[in-house]
Design an enzyme around this catalytic site. Structure first.
Site, PDB file in Angstrom:
ATOM      1  N   SER A  87      67.475 -78.113  61.987  1.00  9.59           N
ATOM      2  CA  SER A  87      66.530 -76.860  61.653  1.00  9.59           C
ATOM      3  C   SER A  87      66.423 -76.930  59.872  1.00  9.59           C
ATOM      4  CB  SER A  87      66.805 -76.268  62.058  1.00  9.59           C
ATOM      5  OG  SER A  87      67.910 -75.082  62.220  1.00  9.59           O
ATOM      6  N   LYS A  88      65.261 -76.307  59.917  1.00  4.09           N
ATOM      7  CA  LYS A  88      64.899 -76.600  58.804  1.00  4.09           C
ATOM      8  C   LYS A  88      65.857 -74.924  57.895  1.00  4.09           C
ATOM      9  CE  LYS A  88      61.750 -74.152  54.677  1.00  4.09           C
ATOM     10  NZ  LYS A  88      62.607 -73.122  54.952  1.00  4.09           N
ATOM     11  N   ARG A  89      66.594 -74.088  59.016  1.00  6.36           N
ATOM     12  CA  ARG A  89      67.221 -73.153  58.478  1.00  6.36           C
ATOM     13  C   ARG A  89      68.689 -72.963  58.559  1.00  6.36           C
ATOM     14  NH1 ARG A  89      67.195 -68.900  62.778  1.00  6.36           N
ATOM     15  NH2 ARG A  89      69.126 -68.704  62.577  1.00  6.36           N
TER      16      ARG A  89
END
Ligand code: GLU
Length: 514
Positions: A264-266
């Site tokens: 994910s972007k996280r």
């Protein structure tokens, strides 16, 4: 294989995650492998999720990677327009056709009614409300309401959506190139909205109509679209297009570096790794991130790395140029298992591609970075610098962090080496070295070396006594390319300045503990 026509069909809802870029790459590779056509189609029917700038971002990303588009919003083509919002007028007639032949129906339920019904179902313990075959007759639609009421609603222009009528008790079989046979039980599928109240199609209808009209031969996309494929197959069938239905290939998930869950972007933010090709212009500080380009990856390395996220040539070869990828690629060699995003592998590729570049090319890549630091070396200098450093860097910014001393003489001296190696009793010896180099002509690596080594031997000093000190005085560090070559490149004058400053500073550094 007949010339494939494939499309990359992103929705312009934000930046392109690395999974999307891989989808684009695999589509491109299949097209080029068989002299086909790579199409960019912008799926912007969901106006609520439209993000200005996203389309440009997508196009810039593809361009940076060198994935040229054959047909698309910018290129035009026989099957345009290639933005779904500009094709709006086209979809209604297919929705109508589906209504006419009994495969779709008008649904008059308002959002409030739907919410209410969802709540009621929840109270009964049913948490996943689905507008499906079991439910539809108790909703407000053209199947459940008397014909006269339907007529009246339609003529009074009451808002409606059109829903696909999923048949009951059928098994929908998908023959996926990657996943093999995948079966869905039609009773599990909901009656998806295909045309919204505003006359805009939803993704499902627009996607199928466009794939058909654009004569798409292969649909290559992420695994998350597999469940929708069952609906899509039913739509093809209902529209009478089953014969020309494209072949499906659903790509495996891209997993976090530790293999646990979807990337994910996280993860990018948390681990300090790029999960986007480019940074996002116009992003707020909160949304902003760095992409592969800003981290200092070469597009060739990013491509090579991406190609291996789910595909494997079946040989030992790892380095593939885009042209070689086009020759080696096949859908059959895509794996089912999730592909772990191993950033160290990406860095390894980058290192290989940096080494493979010629110095002139590298110099131009590095120049803006050096200029941003306030230096404007000449081209010959910059090229020699790149040649000397290229085996020692992984990402482009490393040229500066590991080689700043080629440009700046504000050095950070390696204190440990100074403490260990700087001996005040050898001060006179180092002053002599400086003196000898002051008049050395030509000032070249070979005779710089002879001069230093000769004087060292004459004074019965060893390499370990002398070279680390000279190195730290010249570059601040004991790491780096051949010190004599560095000295030649920096030149006689500069070396005089550095030796003088270095030896004087070492004395001070040593002073407190002496
Ligand atoms: N618009 C969809 C997306 O954003 C396309 C999926 C597909 O390729 O069918 O990924």
């Amino acid at each position: 294989m007949e010339k494939p026509r494939v499309r990359f069909a992103p929705s312009p809802t934000g930046a392109l995650h690395i999974g999307g870029v891989r989808t684009a790459l695999y589509n491109y590779l299949l097209a080029k492998r068989f002299n086909g056509t790579f199409i960019l189609r912008i799926e912007d029917t969901d106006q609520t999720r439209y993000v200005p700038g996203a389309e440009k971002y997508i196009i810039d990303s593809l361009e940076w990677l060198g994935l040229s588009i054959d047909e698309g919003p910018g290129q035009g083509g026989e099957y345009g327009p290639y933005r779904q919002s500009e094709r709006k007028a086209l979809y209604g007639k297919y929705a109508q056709q589906l209504i006419d032949n009994g495969h779709a129906y008008y649904a008059f339920d308002t959002p409030d009614e739907l919410d209410k019904r969802r709540e009621e179902e929840k109270e009964k313990g049913k948490h996943s409300f689905k507008y499906d075959a079991g439910m539809r007759m108790s909703m407000r639609n053209s199947l459940s309401l008397p014909a006269a009421e339907v007529e009246q609603l339609l003529s009074s222009e009451a808002p409606y959506a059109i829903r696909l009528k999923i048949p009951t008790d059928e098994v929908v079989l998908i023959n996926d190139i990657v996943r093999g046979e995948v079966r869905f039980q039609s009773n599990e599928l909901d009656d998806k909205i295909i045309l919204k109240g505003d006359g805009m199609p939803t993704y499902h209808l627009a996607n199928i109509v466009d794939d058909h009209l654009m004569k798409i031969s292969h649909v290559i996309r992420g695994e998350e679209w597999l469940p929708s494929t069952a609906h899509h197959i039913l739509l093809y069938r209902a529209l009478g297009w089953e014969e020309t239905m494209p072949v499906f290939a659903h790509l495996p998930l891209i997993l976090k570096p530790n293999g646990k869950g979807k990337l994910s972007k996280r993860d990018g933010d948390k681990l300090g790794i790029p999960v986007f090709p480019l940074s996002w212009e116009g992003a707020t500080e909160e949304e902003s991130f760095k992409g592969f380009r800003e981290f200092g990856f070469l597009p060739q390395a990013a491509l090579n790395f991406l190609a291996f996220l789910g595909w494997n040539p079946g040989t030992e070869q790892e380095m593939f140029s885009l042209t070689e990828l086009c020759e080696a690629f096949s859908l059959e060699k895509i794996g089912k298992a999730g592909a772990r995003f191993d950033i160290d592998k990406a860095k390894w590729f980058n290192q290989q591609y940096i080494i493979a570049q010629n110095n002139a090319t590298l110099a131009e890549m590095v120049r803006p970075m050096i200029a941003a630091k306030g230096f404007s070396p000449n081209t010959a200098f910059l090229q020699t610098f790149c040649g000397m450093m290229k085996e020692r860097v992984t990402l482009l910014p490393d040229f500066w962090t590991a080689g700043y001393y080629f440009f700046s003489n504000e050095l950070e001296y390696d204190a440990k080496t100074v403490r260990k190696k700087w001996k005040p009793e050898n001060k006179a010896f180092f002053a002599e070295i400086k003196q000898l180099l002051a008049s050395l002509d030509p000032f070249e690596a070979a005779n710089i070396k002879t001069t230093i080594v000769g004087h060292m031997e004459a004074n019965e000093l060893g390499f370990g006594d002398v070279l680390p000190i000279v190195r730290v005085a010249v570059s601040g560090t004991v790491k780096g390319p051949d010190i004599f070559e560095i000295m030649e490149l920096l030149g006689r004058e500069e070396i005089q300045v550095r030796l003088a400053k270095g030896f004087a500073t070492f004395d001070e550094m040593k002073a407190p503990s002496a």
